[in-house]
Design an enzyme around this catalytic site. Structure first.
Site, PDB file in Angstrom:
ATOM      1  N   LYS A  33       0.097  -0.908  -0.611  1.00 38.60           N
ATOM      2  CA  LYS A  33       0.261  -0.186   0.027  1.00 38.60           C
ATOM      3  C   LYS A  33       0.791   1.606  -0.503  1.00 38.60           C
ATOM      4  O   LYS A  33       2.640   1.032   0.280  1.00 38.60           O
ATOM      5  CB  LYS A  33      -0.968   0.342   0.839  1.00 38.60           C
ATOM      6  N   TYR A 247      15.657  30.318   4.306  1.00 40.29           N
ATOM      7  CA  TYR A 247      14.461  31.198   4.840  1.00 40.29           C
ATOM      8  C   TYR A 247      14.869  31.686   6.421  1.00 40.29           C
ATOM      9  O   TYR A 247      14.931  31.167   7.502  1.00 40.29           O
ATOM     10  CB  TYR A 247      13.041  29.724   4.741  1.00 40.29           C
TER      11      TYR A 247
HETATM   12  C1  LIG Z   1      -0.116  -2.041   6.804  1.00 39.53           C
HETATM   13  C2  LIG Z   1      -0.465  -3.103   7.199  1.00 39.53           C
HETATM   14  C3  LIG Z   1      -0.226  -3.922   7.589  1.00 39.53           C
HETATM   15  C4  LIG Z   1       1.543  -4.097   7.508  1.00 39.53           C
HETATM   16  O1  LIG Z   1       2.266  -3.764   8.673  1.00 39.53           O
HETATM   17  P1  LIG Z   1       3.132  -3.417   9.106  1.00 39.53           P
HETATM   18  O2  LIG Z   1       3.835  -3.244  10.318  1.00 39.53           O
HETATM   19  O3  LIG Z   1       3.631  -2.585   8.279  1.00 39.53           O
HETATM   20  O4  LIG Z   1       4.144  -4.617   8.733  1.00 39.53           O
HETATM   21  C5  LIG Z   1      -0.721  -4.894   7.997  1.00 39.53           C
HETATM   22  N1  LIG Z   1      -2.452  -5.336   7.683  1.00 39.53           N
HETATM   23  C6  LIG Z   1      -2.775  -4.489   7.710  1.00 39.53           C
HETATM   24  C7  LIG Z   1      -4.181  -4.192   7.970  1.00 39.53           C
HETATM   25  C8  LIG Z   1      -2.158  -3.411   7.255  1.00 39.53           C
HETATM   26  O5  LIG Z   1      -2.941  -1.724   6.927  1.00 39.53           O
END
Ligand SMILES: *Cc1c(COP(=O)(O)O)cnc(C)c1O
Length: 337
Positions: A33, A247
């Site tokens: 994601k 800045y």
């Molecule tokens: C983002 C996510 C993960 C992965 O989590 P990590 O801590 O990065 O391994 C797993 N399950 C769900 C439902 C998530 O949203």
């Protein structure tokens, strides 16, 4: 142009450690994601396929489409489908949404084991299974998410206990309705806290990218960060004692020295909280505030390594590697090395 390098050896090294823990590559679902945690969705998808990973987890349908060819199984966490698909499984986050899925959709039921964010309750399982059957959905899995796997305390085991009740009840219902279910709950931290992983799949994000952090009281896992970012020089000049940079004239030089401006700014994902305080892994100091498209450092290198471990720079910004990595803009070129 600033650019990102992705170290394939490090990625494969991390996959080795992860697959060793799950006892099989087939049980690893790589979480892609948010542009693969800023690494580049298709770049990581391709390398994961090459390694032999066949499962992926994404947020949206658009992400699933982009990586469709690389995996046998894709779980979409948070978007309703337009139509049923062979490979793509969609998440039911709320019992009220079950009637809204197209017939025949492969679905996985998210359950609430204590995070109170998404998912159905233990007490709703009977109803949920009945509704899933009534609406002719193809139930493939039941899962949950941990809120505290990377923290000390009892909340992790509290959620594990709740999920084992959910699993027990779901198994009975699956038998009754004729579904074959996969169960999964582990994110990166949860997987590495398990003595003996025994679920059907683990959803691995941050460990893939080598930036897992566990409390010091737990066994540490030696993973390797995959992403580095380099910026290129726009210009250099010599500062006299008393000259100010950037800045707000925040940085005031205490001596005659070189300063250069590099093409990586907060608009590209360089968190502005790093202004004035940041030092690169090569111990090069930032000079003044980070601008939108650039930042200045006390260096005259043509090309400057900005960071190679998101955990370190995240600390300067008072945040976590997840936020830092997902801030990196998708237009920055990614090179696999
Ligand atoms: C983002 C996510 C993960 C992965 O989590 P990590 O801590 O990065 O391994 C797993 N399950 C769900 C439902 C998530 O949203």
């Amino acid at each position: 142009m600033a650019y990102i390098t992705l170290n394939k050896n490090n990625l494969f090294y991390n996959f080795d450690i992860i697959a060793d823990k799950t006892k099989s590559k087939d049980k690893v679902a790589v979480v892609l994601k948010d542009n693969a945690y800023g690494h580049g969705l298709c770049e990581v998808a391709k390398m994961a396929q090459e390694y032999g990973i066949s499962k992926a987890v994404v947020r949206s349908h658009t992400e699933a489409e982009a990586i469709y060819e690389y995996f046998d199984y894709i779980l979409v966490l948070a978007e309703m489908p337009q139509k049923a698909d062979e490979k793509i499984h969609y998440t039911i986050n709320d019992i009220k949404l079950i009637t809204k899925f197209p017939k025949g959709t492969k679905v996985e039921l998210k359950t609430n084991s204590g995070m109170h964010r998404n998912g159905v309750e233990l007490e709703e399982l009977e109803n949920a299974f009945a509704l899933i059957k009534e609406n002719s959905l193809d139930l493939k899995g039941v899962f949950t998410h941990h809120s505290s796997a990377d923290e000390e305390g009892d909340y992790f085991s509290f959620q594990k206990q709740n999920f084992s009740l959910i699993k027990q009840k779901s198994k009975e219902l699956a038998e009754q309705y004729g579904y074959t279910l996969a169960f999964h709950s582990a994110n990166s931290a949860a997987l590495f806290r398990e003595e003996n992983f025994d679920e059907d799949m683990a959803r691995i994000g941050i460990a893939t990218y080598g930036c897992l952090e566990l409390p010091s009281s737990l066994p540490q896992i030696d993973l390797k960060p995959v992403l580095s970012i380099y910026a290129e020089k726009n210009s250099s000049r010599i500062l006299e004692e008393g000259d100010c940079v950037g800045y707000g004239a925040n940085f005031k030089s205490t001596k005659k020295q070189v300063v250069s401006n590099y093409d990586f700014g907060y608009g590209d994902g360089f968190l502005r909280a790093c202004s004035n305080i940041y030092k690169t892994p090569e111990n090069v100091s930032i000079a003044g505030k980070i601008s939108m498209d650039n930042s200045s450092f006390l260096s005259d290198k043509d090309e400057l390594l900005i960071f190679n471990d998101a955990r370190d720079i995240a600390k300067f910004a008072g945040t976590i590697s997840y936020e830092l990595l997902t801030s990196l803009k998708s237009y920055i070129p990614r090179k696999i090395v």
